[in-house]
Enzyme design. Structure first.
Site, PDB file in Angstrom:
ATOM      1  N   GLY A 114       0.839  -1.186   0.000  1.00 50.95           N
ATOM      2  CA  GLY A 114       0.000   0.000   0.000  1.00 50.95           C
ATOM      3  C   GLY A 114       0.873   1.234   0.000  1.00 50.95           C
ATOM      4  O   GLY A 114       0.882   2.018   0.953  1.00 50.95           O
ATOM      5  N   ALA A 115       1.643   1.416  -1.083  1.00 54.65           N
ATOM      6  CA  ALA A 115       2.612   2.512  -1.164  1.00 54.65           C
ATOM      7  C   ALA A 115       1.935   3.771  -1.683  1.00 54.65           C
ATOM      8  O   ALA A 115       2.254   4.282  -2.756  1.00 54.65           O
ATOM      9  CB  ALA A 115       3.794   2.122  -2.050  1.00 54.65           C
TER      10      ALA A 115
ATOM     11  N   GLY B 244       2.824   5.435   2.672  1.00 57.48           N
ATOM     12  CA  GLY B 244       3.661   4.276   2.373  1.00 57.48           C
ATOM     13  C   GLY B 244       4.825   4.609   1.465  1.00 57.48           C
ATOM     14  O   GLY B 244       5.967   4.179   1.697  1.00 57.48           O
TER      15      GLY B 244
ATOM     16  N   LYS C 106      -3.631   9.925  19.337  1.00 52.55           N
ATOM     17  CA  LYS C 106      -4.003  10.176  17.937  1.00 52.55           C
ATOM     18  C   LYS C 106      -5.517  10.006  17.753  1.00 52.55           C
ATOM     19  O   LYS C 106      -6.156  10.775  17.023  1.00 52.55           O
ATOM     20  CB  LYS C 106      -3.239   9.188  17.044  1.00 52.55           C
ATOM     21  CG  LYS C 106      -3.485   9.358  15.534  1.00 52.55           C
ATOM     22  CD  LYS C 106      -2.658  10.478  14.968  1.00 52.55           C
ATOM     23  CE  LYS C 106      -2.896  10.659  13.463  1.00 52.55           C
ATOM     24  NZ  LYS C 106      -2.308   9.557  12.670  1.00 52.55           N
TER      25      LYS C 106
ATOM     26  N   ASN D  35     -12.714  13.623  12.401  1.00 57.51           N
ATOM     27  CA  ASN D  35     -12.930  12.939  11.121  1.00 57.51           C
ATOM     28  C   ASN D  35     -14.409  12.768  10.767  1.00 57.51           C
ATOM     29  O   ASN D  35     -14.828  13.177   9.683  1.00 57.51           O
ATOM     30  CB  ASN D  35     -12.196  11.594  11.118  1.00 57.51           C
ATOM     31  CG  ASN D  35     -10.696  11.771  10.943  1.00 57.51           C
ATOM     32  OD1 ASN D  35     -10.072  12.571  11.632  1.00 57.51           O
ATOM     33  ND2 ASN D  35     -10.108  11.032  10.033  1.00 57.51           N
TER      34      ASN D  35
END
Length: 323
Positions: free
Chosen positions: A7-8, A12, A204, A212
Site C-alpha cells: 500500500g505505497a 507508504g 491520535k 474525522n
C-alpha cells in the site's frame, strides 16, 4: 534489512523512499498510474526538509519480492481482511508487520494483560477475519504523526511531521523494533520505540474519532470546526468520552483536551482524510475510529452518548456513500 511497503500511497511511498535512502532493500507495492510513475521515475518526495528521489523497486505483484523482514502496511484498515493474497508471498517465519493505521488496531488486546487479555474487537476484526490474515504475533504498532499527500502519480508532498512511533503489543522493547527504528532514523525520520504504544494510539484517536466524522458530516475543515461554537463543544464532549474509555482500560493519556484542540486549530483549513475519502467516493474508515470505541465502552461500562449519536449518523453516511 528487506522491507516491503504494501500500500505505497502517500504515507507508504514516503516511508519507502526514506528506507530506500537509508540503504534498506525496499520494495513498493502499488497499482495504476502511481505504480507506473514510480517504476519509470522513482518516488519523488517534495518536502520543506529537502526534496529527493528514491528509485526503489515497485511492483503490483508481491510474488516478485518474496519473503521480507518487515512489511510496512500502508493500506486502510478496512482493507486488511482482504489483503491475504497480497501479504502471504511476503511472509516468512519471523516477518514483522508494521501496521500504520488510525484508530483501534486488530491486535489491541494481544498480550494486553488484565481481564480483557486476548479479547477480539469485533468492529475491527469481524469474526477474526483480520487476525486470520495478519497474525497478532507479527504486529508492531505504529502511530503516524506525519502528514503527506499524493500530489500526482509518483509524487509525494510531505506537509509536516516526521514521527512514526512504534511499539510491541506486550510493552517490551524488542530487537525487531530497534532494528526498524534504526533504519527509519537513518532515512531521516523520527521513529521512537515506545514502551506502551497504546498511549500514542489513544492520543491520535482523540482527534480522529471526533474531527474525522464531524468533518465528513459538516464538509468542514479543521479550523472551521474549531471556530464554530456548537461543533467545538460536540468535539470536546467526544474527546472526554474517549478519554473515559481509555482510562477504564488502564491507559492514561498524557494530553489534555484543551491542548488537543489548540493543536487542531493550528492546523488551519486542512480537510481530514475522512472528508477527502468522502469527496473522492472512497469507503469511509470509521469502524476502527468510532465503532471500535463504542464497542470498548460496552465492555467497560462507560457511558458514551455523544459517541453513539455521531456514530449512528456517520455510519448511515458511510452506507449511503458506498451505495
Amino acid at each position: 534489512m528487506k522491507v516491503a511497503v504494501l500500500g505505497a500511497g502517500a504515507i507508504g511511498a514516503y516511508v519507502g523512499a526514506a528506507l530506500h535512502r537509508a540503504g534498506a532493500d525496499t520494495h513498493l507495492v502499488a497499482r495504476g498510474p502511481h505504480l507506473a510513475a514510480m517504476r519509470r521515475d522513482g518516488v519523488r518526495v517534495l518536502s520543506p526538509r529537502g526534496d529527493f528521489i528514491a528509485r526503489a523497486h515497485a511492483t503490483d505483484d508481491p510474488a516478485e519480492i518474496g519473503p521480507v523482514d518487515f512489511v510496512f502496511l500502508g493500506l486502510k484498515a478496512n482493507s486488511y481482511a482482504a489483503c491475504g493474497p497480497l501479504i502471504e508471498p511476503l511472509l516468512h517465519g519471523t516477518t514483522a508487520v508494521v501496521a500504520a493505521q488510525n484508530g483501534i488496531p486488530w491486535w489491541y488486546f494481544h498480550r494486553h494483560g488484565g481481564p480483557h487479555d486476548g479479547h477480539r474487537v469485533e468492529s475491527v476484526d469481524p469474526g477474526g477475519a483480520v487476525s486470520a490474515v495478519l497474525a497478532p504475533e507479527r504486529a508492531i504498532g505504529c502511530v503516524v504523526y506525519a502528514a503527506t499527500e499524493l500530489e500526482g502519480p509518483g509524487v509525494v508532498r510531505h506537509l509536516e511531521g516526521t514521527r512514526f512511533s512504534i511499539g510491541e503489543p506486550d510493552r517490551g522493547v524488542s530487537e525487531r523494533c530497534l532494528d526498524f527504528s534504526e533504519a527509519m532514523t537513518a532515512g531521516g525520520l523520527k521513529c521512537p520505540v515506545e514502551p506502551d504504544i497504546r498511549g500514542d494510539i489513544w492520543i491520535k484517536l482523540l482527534g480522529n474519532i471526533s474531527f474525522n466524522p464531524i468533518s465528513a458530516l459538516a464538509r468542514a475543515t479543521m479550523r472551521q470546526m474549531c471556530l464554530h461554537g456548537g461543533t467545538r463543544k460536540v468535539i470536546e464532549t467526544m474527546m472526554a468520552e474517549t478519554l473515559a474509555v481509555a482510562e477504564a482500560l488502564g491507559c492514561e493519556v498524557g494530553v489534555s483536551i484543551e491542548r488537543r484542540m489548540a493543536g487542531a486549530e493550528r492546523v488551519g483549513d486542512h480537510r481530514t482524510s475522512t472528508l477527502q475519502d468522502l469527496e473522492r467516493g472512497k469507503p469511509l474508515e470509521l469502524d476502527v475510529l468510532l465503532a471500535a470505541v463504542v464497542e470498548l465502552a460496552d465492555i467497560t461500562g462507560v457511558e458514551v452518548p455523544t459517541l453513539r449519536t455521531v456514530h449512528a449518523i456517520s455510519d448511515l453516511l458511510a452506507l449511503r456513500s458506498a451505495a
